[in-house]
Design an enzyme around this catalytic site. Structure first.
Site, PDB file in Angstrom:
ATOM      1  N   GLU A 126      39.521   0.685 -94.920  1.00 45.55           N
ATOM      2  CA  GLU A 126      38.634   0.524 -96.076  1.00 45.55           C
ATOM      3  C   GLU A 126      38.982  -0.759 -96.829  1.00 45.55           C
ATOM      4  O   GLU A 126      40.119  -1.240 -96.768  1.00 45.55           O
ATOM      5  CB  GLU A 126      38.818   1.744 -96.997  1.00 45.55           C
ATOM      6  CG  GLU A 126      37.944   1.721 -98.234  1.00 45.55           C
ATOM      7  CD  GLU A 126      37.938   3.043 -98.994  1.00 45.55           C
ATOM      8  OE1 GLU A 126      38.787   3.920 -98.696  1.00 45.55           O
ATOM      9  OE2 GLU A 126      37.084   3.199 -99.888  1.00 45.55           O
ATOM     10  N   GLU A 128      38.734  11.347 -92.225  1.00 44.39           N
ATOM     11  CA  GLU A 128      39.841  10.929 -93.102  1.00 44.39           C
ATOM     12  C   GLU A 128      40.890  12.033 -93.088  1.00 44.39           C
ATOM     13  O   GLU A 128      40.584  13.188 -93.412  1.00 44.39           O
ATOM     14  CB  GLU A 128      39.364  10.680 -94.542  1.00 44.39           C
ATOM     15  CG  GLU A 128      38.528   9.436 -94.687  1.00 44.39           C
ATOM     16  CD  GLU A 128      38.165   9.108 -96.132  1.00 44.39           C
ATOM     17  OE1 GLU A 128      38.958   9.421 -97.052  1.00 44.39           O
ATOM     18  OE2 GLU A 128      37.075   8.539 -96.333  1.00 44.39           O
ATOM     19  N   TYR A 169      43.342  15.805 -96.562  1.00 49.48           N
ATOM     20  CA  TYR A 169      44.579  15.055 -96.808  1.00 49.48           C
ATOM     21  C   TYR A 169      45.748  16.015 -96.992  1.00 49.48           C
ATOM     22  O   TYR A 169      45.580  17.131 -97.504  1.00 49.48           O
ATOM     23  CB  TYR A 169      44.431  14.180 -98.055  1.00 49.48           C
ATOM     24  CG  TYR A 169      43.635  12.912 -97.796  1.00 49.48           C
ATOM     25  CD1 TYR A 169      44.236  11.812 -97.193  1.00 49.48           C
ATOM     26  CD2 TYR A 169      42.290  12.824 -98.121  1.00 49.48           C
ATOM     27  CE1 TYR A 169      43.517  10.656 -96.931  1.00 49.48           C
ATOM     28  CE2 TYR A 169      41.558  11.657 -97.866  1.00 49.48           C
ATOM     29  CZ  TYR A 169      42.184  10.581 -97.271  1.00 49.48           C
ATOM     30  OH  TYR A 169      41.480   9.433 -97.004  1.00 49.48           O
ATOM     31  N   GLN A 222      45.266   5.200 -93.672  1.00 49.72           N
ATOM     32  CA  GLN A 222      44.392   4.183 -93.135  1.00 49.72           C
ATOM     33  C   GLN A 222      45.220   3.230 -92.276  1.00 49.72           C
ATOM     34  O   GLN A 222      46.439   3.221 -92.366  1.00 49.72           O
ATOM     35  CB  GLN A 222      43.720   3.433 -94.271  1.00 49.72           C
ATOM     36  CG  GLN A 222      42.871   4.326 -95.166  1.00 49.72           C
ATOM     37  CD  GLN A 222      41.945   3.533 -96.115  1.00 49.72           C
ATOM     38  OE1 GLN A 222      41.821   2.315 -96.033  1.00 49.72           O
ATOM     39  NE2 GLN A 222      41.316   4.261 -97.015  1.00 49.72           N
ATOM     40  N   ASN A 278      29.515   8.833 -97.734  1.00 51.97           N
ATOM     41  CA  ASN A 278      30.913   9.242 -97.675  1.00 51.97           C
ATOM     42  C   ASN A 278      31.222  10.108 -98.888  1.00 51.97           C
ATOM     43  O   ASN A 278      30.877   9.743-100.015  1.00 51.97           O
ATOM     44  CB  ASN A 278      31.825   8.006 -97.713  1.00 51.97           C
ATOM     45  CG  ASN A 278      33.287   8.377 -97.966  1.00 51.97           C
ATOM     46  OD1 ASN A 278      33.951   8.879 -97.064  1.00 51.97           O
ATOM     47  ND2 ASN A 278      33.767   8.172 -99.187  1.00 51.97           N
ATOM     48  N   GLU A 279      31.869  11.234 -98.647  1.00 46.62           N
ATOM     49  CA  GLU A 279      32.251  12.136 -99.741  1.00 46.62           C
ATOM     50  C   GLU A 279      31.117  12.221-100.766  1.00 46.62           C
ATOM     51  O   GLU A 279      31.301  11.976-101.955  1.00 46.62           O
ATOM     52  CB  GLU A 279      33.587  11.700-100.380  1.00 46.62           C
ATOM     53  CG  GLU A 279      34.734  11.816 -99.402  1.00 46.62           C
ATOM     54  CD  GLU A 279      36.133  11.776-100.011  1.00 46.62           C
ATOM     55  OE1 GLU A 279      36.272  11.458-101.196  1.00 46.62           O
ATOM     56  OE2 GLU A 279      37.086  12.083 -99.269  1.00 46.62           O
TER      57      GLU A 279
HETATM   58  O1  AHR Z   1      41.206   6.985 -98.230  1.00 47.84           O
HETATM   59  C1  AHR Z   1      41.091   6.788 -99.603  1.00 47.84           C
HETATM   60  C2  AHR Z   1      39.895   7.518-100.199  1.00 47.84           C
HETATM   61  O2  AHR Z   1      40.060   8.896-100.022  1.00 47.84           O
HETATM   62  C3  AHR Z   1      38.557   7.237 -99.581  1.00 47.84           C
HETATM   63  O3  AHR Z   1      37.965   6.091-100.085  1.00 47.84           O
HETATM   64  C4  AHR Z   1      37.761   8.436 -99.964  1.00 47.84           C
HETATM   65  O4  AHR Z   1      36.754   8.731 -99.027  1.00 47.84           O
HETATM   66  C5  AHR Z   1      38.802   9.537-100.072  1.00 47.84           C
HETATM   67  O5  AHR Z   1      38.695  10.236-101.254  1.00 47.84           O
END
Ligand code: AHR
Length: 526
Positions: free
Chosen positions: A50, A330, A271, A379, A197-198
């Site tokens: 990103e 992600e 995450y 990332q 995205n999201e």
């Molecule tokens: O990876 C960092 C951020 O995490 C991304 O921009 C977003 O999609 C997520 O909340």
């Protein structure tokens, strides 16, 4: 996979999750050869890059005039390292950044491109030096597929359509000719396009019903080859819907029900956070953590299993033939940022613990290969659970990088389901399996086995009966270190890197493995 066999395999995996006992001396592992087992898509080893902090700028792009060795502005050391792990796909330009990105900012002469504020990530000036052509140069140098995320929340279907035409058109239309005048005769290959995205959060704060309507509208102007009456379109990309976070299965259900007919995949973000709680991520340091933090983070990583099962249950009801893929686009650890760095840049160290997180997650993806056909660790460089960390001209390969490297034989290999029972470990928020395993049958023959032991001191002996496969030789690599937070620093000798593994023997088809504590091992049995 045949459904009954799949049910047996699932039962084996559930036994693993539910029936741990006190520490056993020996763990018996039974492979369950299955003709119908899915192929583990190499795209599970994908990356996410990103416009965030030093992820693109410094990490990938240094510019043609830089003293750092580069090819057309892209770092040679980073490209070489990513080529060596055969990165199959890179998702770009975000993330949250994608829903504020206007593609025209990133084409044409660089000195004429506008400078914008990166509102999501530290307010840092974004000079758009790295745009569409630079991104495709990067993926082509690596040999990866492109996964482009288009702006839904603050853009229009027209902008998406025009960007797609610019990238993919083979005709003599104005957009294709503009691409040509910017130096690219042939269209870019775009196998995957994410639509938002999201969208439940930074991508527009939408309800799933509202996003579904927008998705249907965007999909109508996507003009995918073969869809509707557009039989001969140049756009051949798979359409990926913006998916849920963590256990929000209602998002998946509503979007699949209301817009599923127009998508090829739906994404999922998960995450690994301290106690699984978003605001508490800042309470966890990437290094100098205690044993509770070791166990908690590994427990949280192992929750990927429960999260995938929950979404797959919903998807299986709506799409029993599994036409629609689940892309975990992600995932990874998210700690407090390194002291002294911009908190908006999400720069964190990467230790042996992250290597275990990577191995546990990859093993789970393998087990779900029938539905999970892509995953993108967050990332690639200098952001969150990165493969590579850079400082000026220096670069470090992280322990997570080495886990990806060790797992290369899993790319496009056929899953070999395993049945076993693991001892259980206790973390502050719950219990999890000490041993994480998966196996596959690579095209070149033989078996590849991935093993991770989350124990702090306890080695485990495993016995794997490979009798039917007529194999005679075992070799492997191990990633481990003395300290839990062992890590590599740019410009310094490596502390963590794989070494030859001597703890496995093969006797009459019976494989015995002495798996050391806090280690990741990958074995090739031929
Ligand atoms: O990876 C960092 C951020 O995490 C991304 O921009 C977003 O999609 C997520 O909340």
């Amino acid at each position: 996979m045949n459904r009954q066999r799949f049910a047996n395999w699932t039962l084996g995996y559930l036994m693993l999750a539910a029936s741990h006992t006190a520490l056993a001396d020996k763990i018996t592992v039974t492979p369950m050869t299955d003709e119908q087992a899915p192929v583990i898509a190499r795209h599970i080893y994908g990356q996410f890059s990103e416009h965030l902090g030093r992820g693109i700028y410094d990490g990938v792009w240094v510019g043609e005039d830089s003293n750092i060795a580069n090819t057309r502005g892209i770092r040679n050391d980073v490209v070489a390292a990513l080529k060596a792990i055969q990165v199959p796909v890179i998702r770009w330009p975000g993330g949250c950044f994608a829903d504020e990105y206007h593609w025209r900012d990133g084409i044409g002469p660089r000195q004429q491109r506008p400078v914008r504020k990166n509102n999501w990530w530290g307010g840092t000036p974004e000079d758009n030096a790295f745009g569409t052509h630079e991104f495709f140069d990067f993926v082509e140098q690596i040999g990866a597929d492109a996964y482009v995320s288009v702006n839904v929340a603050s853009s229009t279907p027209t902008q998406m359509r025009e960007w797609i035409e610019y990238m993919t058109s083979t005709g003599q239309d104005t957009l294709a000719n503009e691409r040509r005048s910017n130096g690219r005769e042939q269209p870019f290959g775009v196998p995957f396009i994410g639509i938002g995205n999201e969208s439940w959060g930074c991508g527009g704060n939408m309800t799933p019903e509202y996003y579904s309507n927008l998705y249907r509208r965007w999909a109508a102007f996507f003009h995918k080859n073969g869809s509707n009456f557009h039989q001969q379109n140049d756009n051949k990309a798979l359409r990926v819907a913006s998916g849920a976070n963590n256990l929000d299965t209602n998002w998946t259900k509503v979007v699949m029900e209301q817009a599923g007919h127009g998508m090829d995949a739906i994404s999922l973000h998960f995450y690994t956070l301290w106690t699984g709680d978003w605001p508490k991520r800042n309470e966890a340091a990437a290094t100098e953590f205690n044993q509770d933090h070791w166990f908690e983070i590994l427990y949280q990583a192992s929750r990927m299993e429960e999260v995938l099962q929950a979404h797959e249950k919903v998807m299986d009801k709506i799409d029993p033939d599994k036409r629609i893929g689940l892309y975990v686009d992600e995932w990874g650890t998210w700690y407090n940022t390194e002291p002294g760095t911009n908190p908006g840049h999400l720069y964190q160290q990467n230790t042996l613990r992250d290597a275990l997180v990577a191995a546990i997650s990859l093993n789970i993806f393998h087990q779900h290969a029938d539905r999970v056909r892509m995953a993108n660790i967050a990332q690639t460089v200098n952001v969150l659970q990165a493969m590579l960390l850079t400082e000026g001209a220096a670069m470090a390969k992280t322990p997570s990088y080495y886990v990806f490297k060790m797992h290369l034989p899993f790319h496009d290999a056929k899953l070999l389901p395993l049945r076993y029972t693991s001892p259980q470990l206790t973390a502050p928020s719950g219990k999890f399996a000490a041993i994480s395993l998966s196996a596959a049958l690579p095209k070149e023959g033989g078996v590849v086995i991935s093993l991770a032991n989350s124990e702090l001191t306890q080695q485990h002996e495993l016995s794997v009966n490979l009798g039917d496969l007529q194999l005679t030789n075992v070799s492997g690599e191990i990633l481990t270190a003395d300290s839990l937070d062992a890590h590599n620093l740019p410009g310094k000798p490596e502390t963590v890197s794989p070494s030859h593994f001597t703890g496995a023997t093969l006797d009459n088809g019976n494989l015995t493995v002495n798996l050391p504590a806090k280690s990741v091992v990958v074995l090739r049995v031929r």
